[in-house]
Write an enzyme that holds these catalytic residues in place. Sequence first.
Site, PDB file in Angstrom:
ATOM      1  N   ARG A 107      72.031  31.888  30.172  1.00  0.00           N
ATOM      2  CA  ARG A 107      70.861  32.299  29.390  1.00  0.00           C
ATOM      3  C   ARG A 107      69.667  31.483  29.849  1.00  0.00           C
ATOM      4  NH1 ARG A 107      71.404  30.014  24.629  1.00  0.00           N
ATOM      5  NH2 ARG A 107      69.533  28.761  24.972  1.00  0.00           N
ATOM      6  N   GLY A 127      75.731  29.566  23.572  1.00  0.00           N
ATOM      7  CA  GLY A 127      76.492  29.619  22.333  1.00  0.00           C
ATOM      8  C   GLY A 127      77.101  30.989  22.081  1.00  0.00           C
ATOM      9  N   ASN A 166      70.836  27.803  30.743  1.00  0.00           N
ATOM     10  CA  ASN A 166      71.991  27.341  29.983  1.00  0.00           C
ATOM     11  C   ASN A 166      73.229  28.037  30.548  1.00  0.00           C
ATOM     12  OD1 ASN A 166      74.003  26.958  27.994  1.00  0.00           O
ATOM     13  ND2 ASN A 166      72.473  26.825  26.374  1.00  0.00           N
ATOM     14  N   GLU A 205      64.599  26.356  31.272  1.00  0.00           N
ATOM     15  CA  GLU A 205      65.927  25.871  31.647  1.00  0.00           C
ATOM     16  C   GLU A 205      66.898  27.029  31.713  1.00  0.00           C
ATOM     17  OE1 GLU A 205      68.105  23.538  28.671  1.00  0.00           O
ATOM     18  OE2 GLU A 205      66.539  24.065  27.236  1.00  0.00           O
ATOM     19  N   GLU A 256      76.317  18.460  20.312  1.00  0.00           N
ATOM     20  CA  GLU A 256      76.453  19.883  20.012  1.00  0.00           C
ATOM     21  C   GLU A 256      77.861  20.250  19.540  1.00  0.00           C
ATOM     22  OE1 GLU A 256      74.201  22.476  22.922  1.00  0.00           O
ATOM     23  OE2 GLU A 256      74.190  20.584  24.012  1.00  0.00           O
ATOM     24  N   SER A 269      70.371  22.740  23.579  1.00  0.00           N
ATOM     25  CA  SER A 269      70.104  23.129  22.188  1.00  0.00           C
ATOM     26  C   SER A 269      68.882  22.442  21.597  1.00  0.00           C
ATOM     27  CB  SER A 269      71.336  22.854  21.307  1.00  0.00           C
ATOM     28  OG  SER A 269      72.382  23.724  21.630  1.00  0.00           O
ATOM     29  N   TYR A 290      70.303  27.093  14.735  1.00  0.00           N
ATOM     30  CA  TYR A 290      71.633  27.235  14.159  1.00  0.00           C
ATOM     31  C   TYR A 290      71.670  27.294  12.637  1.00  0.00           C
ATOM     32  CZ  TYR A 290      72.840  26.187  18.940  1.00  0.00           C
ATOM     33  OH  TYR A 290      72.927  26.219  20.315  1.00  0.00           O
ATOM     34  N   ASP A 325      65.752  30.373  29.335  1.00  0.00           N
ATOM     35  CA  ASP A 325      64.752  30.219  28.280  1.00  0.00           C
ATOM     36  C   ASP A 325      63.365  30.084  28.899  1.00  0.00           C
ATOM     37  OD1 ASP A 325      66.831  30.276  26.462  1.00  0.00           O
ATOM     38  OD2 ASP A 325      66.976  28.089  26.347  1.00  0.00           O
TER      39      ASP A 325
END
Length: 333
Positions: free
Chosen positions: A257, A286, A282, A280, A18, A144, A218, A259
């Site tokens: 964050r 980002g 995070n 998950e 990443e 990611s 991205y 998901d």
Amino acid sequence: MSLPKLHVAVLMGGWSSERPVSLTSGEGVAKALESRGHTVTRIDMGRDVALRLAEAKPDVVFNALHGTPGEDGTVQGMMDLMGLAYTHSGLATSVIAIDKELTKQALVPHGIPMPGGRVVPTHELFERDPLPRPYVLKPVNEGSSVGVAIVTDDGNYGSPISRDSVGPWQEFDELLAEPFIRGKELTCAVLAGPDGPRALLVTELKPKSGFYDFDAKYTDGMTDHICPAEIPDEVTEACKDIALRAHRLLGCRGTSRSDFRWDDEQYVEGQGADGLFLLEVNTQPGMTPLSLVPEQARKLGMSYEDLVEAIVADALAGKSGATAIATTGGGKG
């Protein structure tokens, strides 16, 4: 919010898969801090990172690294030993949250709904399917959507999966196999503040082709962000509640964050959020122009610069992120 003028070291780059995302996140953070009058030292992390931090002598470190070793507790432990204040979660939280199986072990006993499945040695995939198709294979400790494969009845991997077909089984010795959950891709950010963490909004992610993989995340224009998500209120509230509980149970700091997948075919109005599963958490989301946490904050009237300063303020508050799970219990808090 008003912060004193600070010297902030922004850690970015590194050598994980990443790296490009981290460089973009870090540069955005650095420019935001400079625009507010702070002094910034940019550090593209190499093996000499401890020496460079010691030379910089920052007031606080903004950890904009993604993946290992910046998100898995390694860098956090180093900064703890150096006595540095730093953003985002601490060592214990980072070790647990980067590992999808450890995250399940930490959260499921407290009533957080997560998919079943198991970790399988890669070589077993070439002999038999670990779960009925369709199922998902993913690395245990990558972010990611790196290395994710959806194995379907009509997929091109073969049955069993071929050693020669391109997929994460060529890169990782073991993979997490989970049942594939049809439906909507949802995400919810949590942000720390002086009155404690709060859930922001729920975003639905609609890739224009395939699934929400690294490229879809991205590459501009490859995914539509519906924010706030156009879903029933009780599902929105369930996402926010689970995201906040997971943040607290894991002992996250700064921002996180969560998901989700939601099988909307299971929904019955007035009967909760059946079919909703946390995938998950995070701990270092980002901060790129396409990233979800800045987008949710912006929808609530918080500028990118304010968001960055809020994360720095939480780091300076010195709240410990090392009390994950053991002291939090199963309540909603």
